[in-house]
Design a protein around this motif. Structure first.
Motif, PDB file in Angstrom:
ATOM      1  N   THR A  60       0.843  -1.179   0.000  1.00 44.76           N
ATOM      2  CA  THR A  60       0.000   0.000   0.000  1.00 44.76           C
ATOM      3  C   THR A  60       0.885   1.238   0.000  1.00 44.76           C
ATOM      4  OG1 THR A  60      -1.786  -1.118   1.180  1.00 44.76           O
ATOM      5  CG2 THR A  60      -1.737   1.285   1.312  1.00 44.76           C
ATOM      6  N   THR A  62       0.944   5.533   0.204  1.00 41.33           N
ATOM      7  CA  THR A  62       0.226   6.743   0.574  1.00 41.33           C
ATOM      8  C   THR A  62       1.065   7.953   0.185  1.00 41.33           C
ATOM      9  OG1 THR A  62      -0.840   5.644   2.444  1.00 41.33           O
ATOM     10  CG2 THR A  62      -0.823   8.058   2.450  1.00 41.33           C
ATOM     11  N   ARG A  78      -2.984   4.192  -2.569  1.00 43.57           N
ATOM     12  CA  ARG A  78      -3.156   3.075  -3.476  1.00 43.57           C
ATOM     13  C   ARG A  78      -2.933   1.791  -2.710  1.00 43.57           C
ATOM     14  NH1 ARG A  78       0.973   0.462  -7.291  1.00 43.57           N
ATOM     15  NH2 ARG A  78       1.039  -0.770  -5.407  1.00 43.57           N
ATOM     16  N   THR A  86      -6.613   0.604  -7.807  1.00 52.16           N
ATOM     17  CA  THR A  86      -7.601   1.571  -7.348  1.00 52.16           C
ATOM     18  C   THR A  86      -6.869   2.577  -6.469  1.00 52.16           C
ATOM     19  OG1 THR A  86      -9.440   0.006  -7.381  1.00 52.16           O
ATOM     20  CG2 THR A  86      -9.697   1.957  -5.993  1.00 52.16           C
ATOM     21  N   GLN A  88      -7.400   5.684  -3.907  1.00 52.81           N
ATOM     22  CA  GLN A  88      -8.379   6.372  -3.082  1.00 52.81           C
ATOM     23  C   GLN A  88      -7.898   7.804  -2.849  1.00 52.81           C
ATOM     24  OE1 GLN A  88      -8.090   3.765   0.257  1.00 52.81           O
ATOM     25  NE2 GLN A  88      -9.450   2.212  -0.618  1.00 52.81           N
ATOM     26  N   PHE A  90      -8.443  11.518  -0.821  1.00 51.59           N
ATOM     27  CA  PHE A  90      -8.996  12.190   0.354  1.00 51.59           C
ATOM     28  C   PHE A  90      -8.577  13.661   0.333  1.00 51.59           C
ATOM     29  CE2 PHE A  90      -8.051   7.785   1.289  1.00 51.59           C
ATOM     30  CZ  PHE A  90      -9.217   7.312   1.873  1.00 51.59           C
ATOM     31  N   THR A  96     -13.279  11.740   2.565  1.00 55.31           N
ATOM     32  CA  THR A  96     -13.247  10.998   1.304  1.00 55.31           C
ATOM     33  C   THR A  96     -13.753  11.857   0.143  1.00 55.31           C
ATOM     34  OG1 THR A  96     -13.621   8.905   2.452  1.00 55.31           O
ATOM     35  CG2 THR A  96     -14.082   8.954   0.091  1.00 55.31           C
ATOM     36  N   GLU A  99     -12.545   7.931  -5.793  1.00 49.20           N
ATOM     37  CA  GLU A  99     -11.576   6.924  -6.210  1.00 49.20           C
ATOM     38  C   GLU A  99     -11.236   7.055  -7.687  1.00 49.20           C
ATOM     39  OE1 GLU A  99     -12.410   3.125  -3.249  1.00 49.20           O
ATOM     40  OE2 GLU A  99     -13.200   3.072  -5.289  1.00 49.20           O
ATOM     41  N   ARG A 101     -10.260   4.434 -10.495  1.00 48.36           N
ATOM     42  CA  ARG A 101     -10.296   2.970 -10.657  1.00 48.36           C
ATOM     43  C   ARG A 101      -9.830   2.554 -12.043  1.00 48.36           C
ATOM     44  NH1 ARG A 101     -16.522   2.091  -8.569  1.00 48.36           N
ATOM     45  NH2 ARG A 101     -16.301   3.076  -6.506  1.00 48.36           N
ATOM     46  N   HIS A 116     -17.484  10.125  -3.917  1.00 47.04           N
ATOM     47  CA  HIS A 116     -17.509   9.344  -2.672  1.00 47.04           C
ATOM     48  C   HIS A 116     -18.695   8.388  -2.600  1.00 47.04           C
ATOM     49  CE1 HIS A 116     -20.370  12.515  -1.619  1.00 47.04           C
ATOM     50  NE2 HIS A 116     -20.797  11.729  -0.648  1.00 47.04           N
TER      51      HIS A 116
END
Length: 200
Positions: A60, A62, A78, A86, A88, A90, A96, A99, A101, A116
């Motif tokens: 993951t 960030t 991710r 995907t 994400q 924020f 949120t 996304e 995708r 969201h």
């Protein structure tokens, strides 16, 4: 002008001989620093794993985008991927936004931009199979932005895998689409390019 208000920004990945932590400078087209993106939350073990293997896609990642005054404006996560990515997105307070995708694996890569609630509000479309240049359209199929890979200097080409991307927003757009578009310039690189950068 705040980072998210700019319509033309260059995301410049800082050149590193060994790329264990991703860090990007954000500039305007005149070369002025207008923000920075840093990878966050990496443990020592993860850094070592990135150095000795090609396990990036199973980790993951960030990344946080900061305005020039140090205010956090975006966070991009991710999760580990198997086939499709995907990303994400924020806001700076952890709320949120939506996304990004990945929709396909073969052919010209496409990403859906979702708010969201999961509703699709736009799409990123690669313009060739190598996925260097992207067109971003809204839900009406109208182009609203482009991501273009700009030049690489000789030293970068020889010694690193760092790329520069130019994001050009062609008109007015409301949130969450604008946040997703800015995040896309980073998310595309994180989702597609990072997996091919291991040393193993």
């Amino acid at each position: 002008m705040r980072l998210l208000e700019h319509n033309r920004i260059v995301i410049n990945q800082k050149a590193k001989i060994i790329e264990m932590v991703n860090e990007y400078l954000i500039r305007d087209t005149d070369g002025n620093d207008i923000g920075v993106i840093r990878q966050e939350g990496q443990s020592t073990l993860k850094k070592v794993a990135r150095f000795v293997s090609s396990l990036d896609q199973f980790m993951t990642h960030t990344l946080a985008a900061y305005d020039a005054d140090g205010t956090k404006v975006l966070e991009i996560v991710r999760p580990r991927k198997i086939v499709k990515s995907t990303v994400q997105v924020f806001d700076g307070r952890g709320g949120t936004i939506g996304e990004i995708r990945q929709q396909n694996v073969f052919g010209k890569i496409r990403f859906g931009l979702h708010d969201h609630t999961g509703q699709k509000v736009g799409e990123i479309r690669a313009e060739n199979w190598r996925a260097w240049n992207f067109s971003i359209v809204d839900h009406l199929e109208q182009e609203v932005a482009r991501i273009t890979k700009t030049w690489e200097g000789l030293a970068k080409t020889v010694f690193t895998t760092a790329d520069d991307y130019l994001l050009e927003i062609s008109g007015e757009m409301s949130d969450p689409l604008r946040h997703l578009v800015v995040a896309s310039a980073v998310g595309v690189d994180t989702a597609l390019k990072q997996d091919a950068r291991g040393l193993g």
